[in-house]
Design an enzyme around this catalytic site. Sequence first.
Site, short mmCIF file in Angstrom:
data_model
loop_
_atom_site.label_atom_id
_atom_site.label_comp_id
_atom_site.label_asym_id
_atom_site.label_seq_id
_atom_site.Cartn_x
_atom_site.Cartn_y
_atom_site.Cartn_z
N ASN A 100 0.86 -1.18 0.00
CA ASN A 100 0.00 0.00 0.00
C ASN A 100 0.91 1.24 0.00
OD1 ASN A 100 -1.33 2.27 1.17
ND2 ASN A 100 -3.00 0.95 1.80
N ASP B 187 0.05 4.46 -0.01
CA ASP B 187 -0.58 5.71 0.45
C ASP B 187 0.42 6.66 1.10
OD1 ASP B 187 -2.93 4.48 -0.27
OD2 ASP B 187 -3.69 4.25 1.77
N HIS B 188 1.32 6.08 1.91
CA HIS B 188 2.16 6.97 2.71
C HIS B 188 3.37 7.51 1.96
CE1 HIS B 188 -0.64 6.73 5.83
NE2 HIS B 188 -0.54 5.41 5.91
N HIS C 30 -5.36 3.68 -1.53
CA HIS C 30 -6.66 4.06 -0.95
C HIS C 30 -6.97 5.49 -1.34
CE1 HIS C 30 -9.24 4.28 3.02
NE2 HIS C 30 -9.90 4.66 1.95
N ARG D 233 -9.07 8.29 -0.66
CA ARG D 233 -10.03 8.74 0.37
C ARG D 233 -10.84 9.92 -0.15
NH1 ARG D 233 -8.66 6.63 5.79
NH2 ARG D 233 -10.30 8.03 6.50
N ARG E 53 -6.53 12.89 1.21
CA ARG E 53 -5.45 13.33 2.11
C ARG E 53 -4.09 12.76 1.72
NH1 ARG E 53 -7.13 10.10 7.54
NH2 ARG E 53 -9.01 11.28 7.17
N GLU F 120 -8.52 0.71 -2.98
CA GLU F 120 -9.34 0.77 -1.76
C GLU F 120 -10.17 2.03 -1.81
OE1 GLU F 120 -7.16 0.83 1.85
OE2 GLU F 120 -6.15 -1.03 1.38
N THR G 62 -6.76 6.60 10.35
CA THR G 62 -6.63 5.54 9.34
C THR G 62 -7.93 4.73 9.39
OG1 THR G 62 -5.32 3.62 8.65
CG2 THR G 62 -5.41 4.06 11.00
N THR G 63 -8.04 3.67 8.59
CA THR G 63 -9.28 2.89 8.58
C THR G 63 -9.38 2.12 9.90
OG1 THR G 63 -8.76 2.59 6.26
CG2 THR G 63 -10.67 1.42 7.08
N GLU H 77 -11.07 -9.19 3.17
CA GLU H 77 -9.81 -8.84 3.81
C GLU H 77 -10.11 -8.65 5.28
OE1 GLU H 77 -7.53 -5.64 2.06
OE2 GLU H 77 -6.44 -5.31 3.93
N HIS I 259 -3.79 -4.35 7.79
CA HIS I 259 -3.83 -3.29 8.79
C HIS I 259 -2.92 -3.58 9.99
CE1 HIS I 259 -5.69 0.57 9.60
NE2 HIS I 259 -5.25 0.33 10.80
N1 PXP Z 1 -5.90 -2.85 4.14
C1 PXP Z 1 -6.88 -1.91 4.22
C2 PXP Z 1 -8.23 -2.29 3.73
C3 PXP Z 1 -6.61 -0.62 4.70
O1 PXP Z 1 -7.60 0.30 4.75
C4 PXP Z 1 -5.29 -0.30 5.09
C5 PXP Z 1 -4.97 1.09 5.56
O2 PXP Z 1 -5.25 2.00 4.54
C6 PXP Z 1 -4.31 -1.30 4.97
C7 PXP Z 1 -4.64 -2.57 4.51
C8 PXP Z 1 -2.88 -1.04 5.29
O3 PXP Z 1 -2.74 -0.84 6.68
P1 PXP Z 1 -1.34 -0.38 7.23
O4 PXP Z 1 -1.03 0.94 6.61
O5 PXP Z 1 -1.55 -0.32 8.70
O6 PXP Z 1 -0.34 -1.43 6.82
#
Ligand code: PXP
Length: 253
Positions: free
Chosen positions: A17, A19-20, A53, A55, A59, A80, A110-111, A161, A200
């Site tokens: 992922n 995102d960051h 993801h 959003r 963000r 996502e 976060t989620t 998931e 997560h």
């Molecule tokens: N899976 C889902 C569905 C999520 O929403 C997230 C966080 O955006 C993750 C996985 C990844 O979680 P983490 O960033 O804690 O590894």
Amino acid sequence: MNPGPKSQKPRVRLHVNVDHVATVRNARGTAYPCPAEASEVCMAAGADGITAHLREDRRHIRDEDVRAIRRRIPGLLNLEMAATREMVAFAIAIKPHIVTLVPERREERTTEGGLDVAGGRESLRTAISELTSAGIPVSLFIAPSPAQLHASLAAGAVQVEFHTGEYANLTGDSRACELEIIRAACDEARAAKLHVALGHGITLENIGPLAAIESVEEFNIGHALIADAIFLSLSGAVRAYRAAIEASRAEPQ
Ligand code: PXP
């Protein structure tokens, strides 16, 4: 040197992922680091797919990031998103390989929890049916609970998931208990012919017992892997998670 017996368990996919990567970029309003470029590096280092993801408040990942990732990576894109009309229309235009529907509240960092599929929201059923009709398989991000699992099956998901945030936050016996709940949910989902992912809060420290669950097919890992990349490089972090998964799969039960 004899490498020992090979794991008999099926291979687990590692989806990164990104995102960051966008979080770091957006912190300074620069064009770098680029999530699509990071996605290419992850794929070259052995990731099986990329998760992003989008959003509602944009963000981190933005619309153009998703388009660029879809264009630039040869492998799988897991988008996502929340089950809103805007997101469903965007997904149908982009055609990711799979969509993971997640709950979304603006104020959360976060989620924070799984979808309440059992609560039976109409918008969720509509989103699943529209995406599926457009040829996009749907995964649902849910707590490892039988009620949510049965509802996901009835709602037409092809994958679930399971949210591992609770497991990640616990320690000792409480964590061991949560692991057994996750294991039972994974086994039941596979028996029902759903595909099974975990995500997560997964880190190099806590991934081992999760990767040992035979019915797990995929990990979605973001925050900790991108954090580890500060010390290991992005390729090094992907390889470290891949190695941790393989080591755990190779261990005898
Ligand atoms: N899976 C889902 C569905 C999520 O929403 C997230 C966080 O955006 C993750 C996985 C990844 O979680 P983490 O960033 O804690 O590894």
